[in-house]
Enzyme design. Structure first.
Site, short mmCIF file in Angstrom:
data_model
loop_
_atom_site.label_atom_id
_atom_site.label_comp_id
_atom_site.label_asym_id
_atom_site.label_seq_id
_atom_site.Cartn_x
_atom_site.Cartn_y
_atom_site.Cartn_z
N THR A 305 0.15 3.37 -4.49
CA THR A 305 1.33 2.97 -3.73
C THR A 305 1.06 2.96 -2.23
O THR A 305 1.49 2.05 -1.52
CB THR A 305 2.51 3.90 -4.04
OG1 THR A 305 2.90 3.72 -5.40
CG2 THR A 305 3.69 3.61 -3.14
N HIS A 481 1.53 -1.80 -7.98
CA HIS A 481 0.24 -1.63 -8.67
C HIS A 481 0.48 -1.68 -10.17
O HIS A 481 1.62 -1.81 -10.63
CB HIS A 481 -0.44 -0.32 -8.28
CG HIS A 481 0.43 0.90 -8.43
ND1 HIS A 481 0.76 1.42 -9.66
CD2 HIS A 481 1.05 1.69 -7.51
CE1 HIS A 481 1.53 2.49 -9.49
NE2 HIS A 481 1.73 2.67 -8.20
#
Length: 712
Positions: A305, A481
């Site tokens: 992140t 992601h």
């Protein structure tokens, strides 16, 4: 025969016998871990030979330390070393299972900033067979405790112990030379840690990583303005102007960047048991005023992140180890989106329903120029309000609305959702779709948390429409992601309805949603290949802000003649024609292996590989050397972190002052009447809170009435 047995028993009861037994047991369990717990991409007899060989040099070297000591102390030291190296192996097994990478020095140093709420994640990752890596330690302890092996107190000569250490060094040299013959430049041009472990072993990797981290620290100390020249030369040579048809179409609009935690592109239009998992996102994806990208990839490394945020707001790649937000966020000079937009008249704010220190955000956001950072202390708390990594999305987005309506317009607001995060846990009251049936616990809850995220987003967008904010705002939605790692291939194959899930499939599986939605925007589904590194140049062009002289490695996704090479952090890449996974190359359209004997194809692949390696290394140079401190960007004022405070009382006082001064916030324009009554949510936690509040008020009223009667 009896004599032979006695000699053998005598040997195992000697210091040498115990030492060799310990080495053999450690080697066996390490090789077991390599072949069953990691996906190292071993191919060919040479690589299998190296995989079997590489645990021995470091094991002999480390265990050999015990030979320099006498008596019981020698045995204790060997057992301690065995336990610690086993613990290192165990920790890497757990980390690799979810992140497909190995622990690094930088990551361990920064673990304090990401340690919150990790208990459930670790518990969900562990398999019972993982504990087999401690089996050799247990066996040796039992053998010593039961005296099946007796402690030999006779000392070993220091010279002999030294010869053992020398043997270990020679073995390592032999290992390294064989590795270099199979993979030239192993230690100098490797972006993938799998290669180091595959060729040299996990303990050697730890040394390699530590040395590399030390070198990185030295780079910053020794960097000067001249180091920036090669970066600027590359940036200028690869600069692509933004698409003129879209230049400035969002000028003056509010910007919402909505972080769709762990959401992957395959969830768009995905159905389970006849139900759309993400109906709100699906609708948005297909709207005519939404620019949707179906070949958009996440490009994160270990920072996950944090890397996604770095790329999105700086157009710089994450580092090969650790997270730049942790290692450099507080100290580096940045030219980030919040500061750029702030200097173009925007109010900038980040929203995150967890502790402010997560990924070092509380410090990094100051150096990036965020006016406000609304973290956990700014939001309500209650029973079952949190899951895993912070406030549940429905509660978080509803609570964010009370600050959004106070932001002077135009504003740039980034909202980080967290519920759709591993290990994908959701209480029954919030489940609105059944789990999938792959049999993989990690995977099967994914659709439930993804549906919850989608519902939360739908509620938020309904509020934007109800307040009219949707008419003068641009929404940017992105998946940060992957949600399901490559360690769950059988389950993913079942989800996708495929017989198998190959390395090529996994490379394509790294696509994440990216959408730009705005009233009146000329939208459609765009097939260009791009990634998170390209978001900032795209947004700046839409907002009418030139990035001609910015140090950015991405390009406008809407530009017609852009380079469509998507670089991954480990040096792999995807283009419309070719996909590189490790040392293998595929045709992107067919998924079939490419014939690398074709000289023309070979030259093209070499050029692409060099391009990616250059791009990654130059971006690393910018961050590791803090090179932007030497760059004066015309029209940009460098950020002073000391100018910002995210302390609750100070931030709210500042927000109140700026509303009166600017008079452009939604709240101010609505005669100070809040729009929160327009926000509708079905979050059961808030409903129960409301019911509890009503019951309390009713009880209070009854009590008051009763008291009055008695008084009368």
């Amino acid at each position: 025969m009896k004599r032979c047995t006695q000699k053998l028993r005598s040997f195992w009861n000697s210091r040498w016998g115990f030492f060799i037994l310990a080495v053999l047991l450690f080697w066996a369990k390490t090789y077991y871990a390599y072949t069953t717990k990691f996906n190292l991409g071993v191919k060919g007899s040479m690589q299998y030979l190296l995989l079997a060989l590489n645990p021995l040099p470091t094991t002999i070297l480390l265990f050999g330390i015990a030979l320099y000591f006498k008596g019981r102390k020698s045995y204790i030291i060997l057992m301690v070393i065995d336990f610690l190296t086993s613990l290192w192996l165990f920790a890497n097994i757990l980390y690799y299972r979810e992140f497909s990478d190995f622990l690094t020095t930088t990551l361990i140093k920064g673990s304090g900033s990401v340690s919150n709420n990790l208990g459930k994640s670790v518990a969900g990752i562990i398999n019972p067979t993982d504990f087999l890596v401690f089996l050799d330690v247990v066996i040796l302890i039992i053998l010593l405790a039961t005296k099946l092996i007796r402690i030999d107190v006779k000392p070993i000569k220091k010279v002999v112990a030294g010869l053992v250490s020398a043997l270990a060094v020679l073995l390592f040299g032999f290992n390294l030379s064989m590795a270099e013959s199979d993979r030239s430049g192993l230690l100098t041009r490797t972006f993938d840690n799998n290669y180091i472990v595959k060729y040299l072993g996990l303990n050697s990797y730890a040394v390699y990583d530590t040395v590399k981290a030390a070198k990185t620290s030295a780079v910053r100390a020794n960097a000067d303005a001249s180091d920036l020249q090669s970066v600027l030369k590359y940036i200028n040579a690869n600069y692509v102007p933004g698409n003129p048809q879209y230049t400035g179409v969002a000028k003056g609009k509010n910007v919402f960047v909505i972080h769709l935690e762990s959401l992957q592109q395959f969830m768009i239009d995905y159905k389970w048991q006849g139900q759309e998992v993400t109906p709100n996102l699906n609708k948005l994806y297909h709207e005519t005023n939404t620019l949707s990208f179906d070949n958009f990839f996440h490009q994160v490394g270990q920072g996950k992140t944090a890397d996604a945020e770095l790329m999105l707001e700086n157009s710089l790649f994450g580092l090969p180890e650790g997270a730049a937000m942790v290692t450099a966020g507080s100290t580096n000079t940045w030219q980030a989106a919040p500061a750029m937009l702030d200097q173009h008249g925007y109010t900038t704010a980040a929203f995150h329903g967890d502790v402010p220190s997560f990924w070092n955000r509380d410090n990094t956001y100051k150096t990036w120029g965020y006016d406000y950072y609304f973290s956990k202390a700014y939001f309500q708390s209650g029973k079952n309000f949190d899951v895993g990594y912070g406030l549940k999305d429905k509660i978080f987005l509803k609570d964010s609305a009370k600050y959004i309506e106070q932001l002077p317009q135009p504003f740039y607001a980034k909202l980080i959702t967290v519920t759709n995060h591993y290990p994908y846990l959701l209480d029954k009251a919030n489940q609105t779709i059944e789990k999938t049936d792959t049999g993989d616990k990690t995977v099967d809850g994914y659709v439930q948390t993804a549906r919850y995220l989608d519902e939360a987003l739908g509620e938020f967008m309904n509020w934007l429409k109800a307040t009219g904010l949707d008419k003068n705002s641009m929404l940017v939605l992105y998946g940060d992601h992957y949600g399901i790692s490559s360690n769950h291939k059988p389950a993913v194959a079942k989800l996708l309805g495929q017989k198998k899930f190959t390395d090529f499939d996994n490379a394509q599986f790294q696509k994440v949603p990216f959408m730009i939605h705005m009233d009146g925007l000329k939208g459609g589904i765009n097939h260009t290949y791009g990634g998170e590194i390209d978001v900032l140049p795209t947004l700046l062009n839409l907002l009418g802000i030139s990035n001609k002289n910015d140090v950015q490695f991405g390009t406008d996704l809407l530009a017609t003649d852009r380079n469509q090479t998507v670089a991954f952090r480990n040096g792999d890449y995807v283009t419309p024609e070719y996909t590189k996974v490790g040392s293998a190359y595929y045709d992107t359209k067919t998924g079939k292996a490419v014939d690398t004997s074709d000289e023309k194809v070979k030259a093209t692949l070499a050029q692409l590989t060099n391009h990616v390696a250059t791009e990654l290394s130059l971006s690393d140079r910018v961050i590791n050397g803090d090179l932007l401190r030497f760059y004066d960007l015309k029209g940009f004022t460098k950020v002073k972190a000391s100018d910002y405070s995210y302390k609750y009382s100070k931030a709210l006082a500042k927000l109140k002052r700026n509303q009166k001064k600017d008079k452009s916030s939604l709240l101010y324009r609505n005669d100070n009447k809040s729009s929160l009554d327009l926000y509708k949510t079905n979050a059961p936690e808030l409903e129960s809170e409301s019911d509890s509040s009503k019951s309390s008020e009713s009880a209070s009223s009854t009590s008051s009435s009763s008291s009055s009667s008695q008084a009368d």
